[in-house]
Write a protein that holds these residues in place. Structure first.
Motif, PDB file in Angstrom:
ATOM      1  N   GLY A 102       0.749  -1.249   0.024  1.00  0.00           N
ATOM      2  CA  GLY A 102      -0.051   0.016  -0.161  1.00  0.00           C
ATOM      3  C   GLY A 102       1.008   1.324  -0.073  1.00  0.00           C
ATOM      4  O   GLY A 102       2.125   1.289  -0.519  1.00  0.00           O
ATOM      5  N   GLY A 103       0.452   2.198   0.502  1.00  0.00           N
ATOM      6  CA  GLY A 103       1.092   3.558   0.470  1.00  0.00           C
ATOM      7  C   GLY A 103       0.424   4.371  -0.313  1.00  0.00           C
ATOM      8  O   GLY A 103      -0.170   4.304  -1.492  1.00  0.00           O
ATOM      9  N   THR A 104       0.918   5.815  -0.528  1.00  0.00           N
ATOM     10  CA  THR A 104       0.459   6.508  -1.616  1.00  0.00           C
ATOM     11  C   THR A 104       0.925   6.171  -2.800  1.00  0.00           C
ATOM     12  O   THR A 104       0.081   6.756  -3.762  1.00  0.00           O
ATOM     13  N   ILE A 105       1.978   5.403  -3.243  1.00  0.00           N
ATOM     14  CA  ILE A 105       2.273   4.984  -4.468  1.00  0.00           C
ATOM     15  C   ILE A 105       0.909   4.528  -5.250  1.00  0.00           C
ATOM     16  O   ILE A 105       0.712   4.759  -6.335  1.00  0.00           O
ATOM     17  N   ASP A 106       0.180   3.629  -4.411  1.00  0.00           N
ATOM     18  CA  ASP A 106      -1.205   2.998  -5.005  1.00  0.00           C
ATOM     19  C   ASP A 106      -2.409   3.839  -4.674  1.00  0.00           C
ATOM     20  O   ASP A 106      -3.294   3.186  -4.970  1.00  0.00           O
ATOM     21  N   LYS A 107      -2.227   5.036  -3.959  1.00  0.00           N
ATOM     22  CA  LYS A 107      -3.671   5.783  -3.635  1.00  0.00           C
ATOM     23  C   LYS A 107      -4.593   6.085  -4.970  1.00  0.00           C
ATOM     24  O   LYS A 107      -3.797   6.709  -6.058  1.00  0.00           O
ATOM     25  N   ILE A 108      -5.662   6.274  -4.766  1.00  0.00           N
ATOM     26  CA  ILE A 108      -6.741   7.097  -5.603  1.00  0.00           C
ATOM     27  C   ILE A 108      -7.338   8.080  -4.884  1.00  0.00           C
ATOM     28  O   ILE A 108      -7.970   7.600  -3.648  1.00  0.00           O
ATOM     29  N   LYS A 159      -2.367  -0.757   2.833  1.00  0.00           N
ATOM     30  CA  LYS A 159      -2.514   0.415   3.868  1.00  0.00           C
ATOM     31  C   LYS A 159      -1.905   1.574   3.791  1.00  0.00           C
ATOM     32  O   LYS A 159      -0.552   1.323   3.269  1.00  0.00           O
ATOM     33  N   ASP A 160      -2.229   2.445   4.060  1.00  0.00           N
ATOM     34  CA  ASP A 160      -1.442   3.813   4.438  1.00  0.00           C
ATOM     35  C   ASP A 160      -0.440   3.274   5.450  1.00  0.00           C
ATOM     36  O   ASP A 160      -0.922   2.756   6.514  1.00  0.00           O
ATOM     37  N   SER A 161       0.784   3.555   5.331  1.00  0.00           N
ATOM     38  CA  SER A 161       1.832   2.854   6.170  1.00  0.00           C
ATOM     39  C   SER A 161       1.726   3.443   7.474  1.00  0.00           C
ATOM     40  O   SER A 161       2.291   2.997   8.743  1.00  0.00           O
ATOM     41  N   LEU A 162       1.126   4.799   7.814  1.00  0.00           N
ATOM     42  CA  LEU A 162       0.855   5.215   9.175  1.00  0.00           C
ATOM     43  C   LEU A 162       0.061   4.176  10.090  1.00  0.00           C
ATOM     44  O   LEU A 162      -0.006   3.862  11.212  1.00  0.00           O
ATOM     45  N   PHE A 163      -0.698   3.152   9.376  1.00  0.00           N
ATOM     46  CA  PHE A 163      -1.623   2.216   9.963  1.00  0.00           C
ATOM     47  C   PHE A 163      -0.950   0.784  10.131  1.00  0.00           C
ATOM     48  O   PHE A 163      -1.428  -0.293  10.376  1.00  0.00           O
ATOM     49  N   HIS A 170       5.747   0.235  -0.485  1.00  0.00           N
ATOM     50  CA  HIS A 170       5.482   0.658   1.087  1.00  0.00           C
ATOM     51  C   HIS A 170       5.163   2.021   1.153  1.00  0.00           C
ATOM     52  O   HIS A 170       5.956   2.886   0.420  1.00  0.00           O
ATOM     53  N   GLY A 171       4.079   2.585   1.860  1.00  0.00           N
ATOM     54  CA  GLY A 171       4.125   4.082   2.299  1.00  0.00           C
ATOM     55  C   GLY A 171       5.483   4.787   2.948  1.00  0.00           C
ATOM     56  O   GLY A 171       6.056   3.854   3.518  1.00  0.00           O
ATOM     57  N   THR A 172       5.632   5.766   2.631  1.00  0.00           N
ATOM     58  CA  THR A 172       6.839   6.689   3.137  1.00  0.00           C
ATOM     59  C   THR A 172       6.883   6.559   4.514  1.00  0.00           C
ATOM     60  O   THR A 172       8.031   6.707   5.165  1.00  0.00           O
ATOM     61  N   ASP A 173       5.680   6.775   5.004  1.00  0.00           N
ATOM     62  CA  ASP A 173       5.669   7.393   6.721  1.00  0.00           C
ATOM     63  C   ASP A 173       6.490   6.291   7.501  1.00  0.00           C
ATOM     64  O   ASP A 173       6.911   6.763   8.816  1.00  0.00           O
ATOM     65  N   SER A 174       6.396   5.056   7.420  1.00  0.00           N
ATOM     66  CA  SER A 174       6.757   4.263   8.197  1.00  0.00           C
ATOM     67  C   SER A 174       7.866   3.205   7.705  1.00  0.00           C
ATOM     68  O   SER A 174       7.945   2.096   8.048  1.00  0.00           O
ATOM     69  N   MET A 175       8.170   3.424   6.335  1.00  0.00           N
ATOM     70  CA  MET A 175       9.008   2.449   5.631  1.00  0.00           C
ATOM     71  C   MET A 175      10.412   2.225   6.200  1.00  0.00           C
ATOM     72  O   MET A 175      10.764   1.062   6.172  1.00  0.00           O
ATOM     73  N   GLY A 207       8.738   3.488  -2.602  1.00  0.00           N
ATOM     74  CA  GLY A 207       7.113   4.034  -2.467  1.00  0.00           C
ATOM     75  C   GLY A 207       7.209   5.240  -3.548  1.00  0.00           C
ATOM     76  O   GLY A 207       7.816   5.434  -4.260  1.00  0.00           O
ATOM     77  N   ALA A 208       6.144   6.181  -3.002  1.00  0.00           N
ATOM     78  CA  ALA A 208       6.268   7.429  -3.676  1.00  0.00           C
ATOM     79  C   ALA A 208       5.554   8.465  -2.875  1.00  0.00           C
ATOM     80  O   ALA A 208       4.984   8.335  -1.919  1.00  0.00           O
ATOM     81  N   LEU A 209       5.977   9.743  -3.137  1.00  0.00           N
ATOM     82  CA  LEU A 209       5.570  10.780  -2.263  1.00  0.00           C
ATOM     83  C   LEU A 209       3.990  11.337  -3.207  1.00  0.00           C
ATOM     84  O   LEU A 209       3.383  11.958  -2.544  1.00  0.00           O
ATOM     85  N   ASN A 210       4.036  11.169  -4.400  1.00  0.00           N
ATOM     86  CA  ASN A 210       2.734  11.139  -4.958  1.00  0.00           C
ATOM     87  C   ASN A 210       2.220   9.955  -5.493  1.00  0.00           C
ATOM     88  O   ASN A 210       3.007   9.050  -6.318  1.00  0.00           O
ATOM     89  N   ARG A 264      16.105   9.075   7.570  1.00  0.00           N
ATOM     90  CA  ARG A 264      14.620   9.296   8.156  1.00  0.00           C
ATOM     91  C   ARG A 264      13.857   9.905   7.207  1.00  0.00           C
ATOM     92  O   ARG A 264      14.371  10.877   6.372  1.00  0.00           O
ATOM     93  N   LYS A 265      12.514  10.158   7.348  1.00  0.00           N
ATOM     94  CA  LYS A 265      11.496  10.892   6.399  1.00  0.00           C
ATOM     95  C   LYS A 265      11.480  12.262   6.977  1.00  0.00           C
ATOM     96  O   LYS A 265      11.194  12.330   8.155  1.00  0.00           O
ATOM     97  N   ASN A 266      11.678  13.277   6.307  1.00  0.00           N
ATOM     98  CA  ASN A 266      11.409  14.591   6.945  1.00  0.00           C
ATOM     99  C   ASN A 266      10.103  14.865   6.367  1.00  0.00           C
ATOM    100  O   ASN A 266       9.842  15.159   5.218  1.00  0.00           O
TER     101      ASN A 266
END
Ligand SMILES: NC(=O)C[C@H](N)C(=O)O
Length: 165
Positions: free
Chosen positions: A13-19, A55-59, A84-89, A108-111, A153-155
Motif C-alpha cells: 500500500g502507501g501513497t504510490i497506490d492511492k486513488i 494500507k497507508d503505512s501510518l496504519f 510501501h508507504g513512506t511514513d513508516s518505511m 514507494g512514492a510521495l505522489n 529518516r523521512k523529513n
C-alpha cells in the motif's frame, strides 16, 4: 553480482497506490501499480507480485510487519522489492533486514503513481537497479538515493528522505 532472473515484489500500500476522490476529500489505496509499470517498460527479468496489504503505512503495525517478514522469508527469490508507504518505511526496513540471504529494497512514492509527474517510476527504477547490485540486507530507495535504514529518516515537513543518525 548475482544475476537477477526472478524478482519477488511484495506490495503493502502507501501513497504510490492511492486513488483520490476530490469530491469526498478522501482516498483509497487502490490496486498495486508496480506490475503495470514494469510490464509497460518491457523489463528483461521475470517478476512475481504478492499483493499483501493495502494500507497507508501510518496504519501498519507490528503484526503487519511480522506478516511481511514471514511472507518474504518463505519465498525462494533472493532479490525482493517491497512497495510501501513512506511514513513508516524505515521502521519496516529495520524488521525486514533480519531476513538472511536476501537483498530487499523498499520503495514507494510521495505522489500517487496514477498522477502525472509522480516520483513512482523513478523510485521503482532506482530500486530495481539497487536490488540486483547490493549484497544481502534491507535498503530504502527514495529521492534518488539508496539508504541504510539505520541512517535515514523521512523529513515529514520537507516531504523527503534525508540522512540521520
Ligand atoms: N507518501 C506516503 O506513502 C505517505 C503515506 N502516509 C504512507 O506512509 O502510506
Amino acid at each position: 553480482m548475482d544475476t537477477m532472473d526472478d524478482l519477488l515484489i511484495v506490495t503493502t500500500g502507501g501513497t504510490i497506490d492511492k486513488i483520490y476522490f476530490d469530491a469526498k476529500s478522501d482516498y483509497q489505496v487502490g490496486d498495486p501499480q508496480i506490475g503495470r509499470i514494469l510490464s509497460a517498460l518491457g523489463v528483461a527479468f521475470r517478476f512475481h507480485v504478492i499483493p499483501l496489504l493495502r494500507k497507508d503505512s501510518l496504519f501498519i503495525d507490528g503484526s503487519d510487519r511480522e506478516l511481511m517478514r514471514a511472507t518474504i522469508a518463505a519465498q525462494a527469490e533472493r532479490c525482493v522489492l517491497v512497495t510501501h508507504g513512506t511514513d513508516s518505511m524505515v521502521e519496516t526496513a529495520k524488521v525486514l533486514r533480519t531476513i538472511p540471504d536476501k537483498t530487499i529494497v523498499l520503495t514507494g512514492a510521495l505522489n500517487p503513481a496514477r498522477f502525472e509527474g509522480s516520483d513512482a517510476e523513478f523510485n521503482i527504477g532506482c530500486a530495481v537497479g539497487a536490488v540486483q547490485s547490493l549484497p544481502p540486507g534491507a535498503y530504502i530507495a527514495m529521492n534518488g538515493r539508496i539508504w541504510d535504514p539505520a541512517k535515514v529518516r523521512k523529513n515529514v515537513e520537507a516531504n523527503r528522505f534525508e540522512a540521520a543518525g
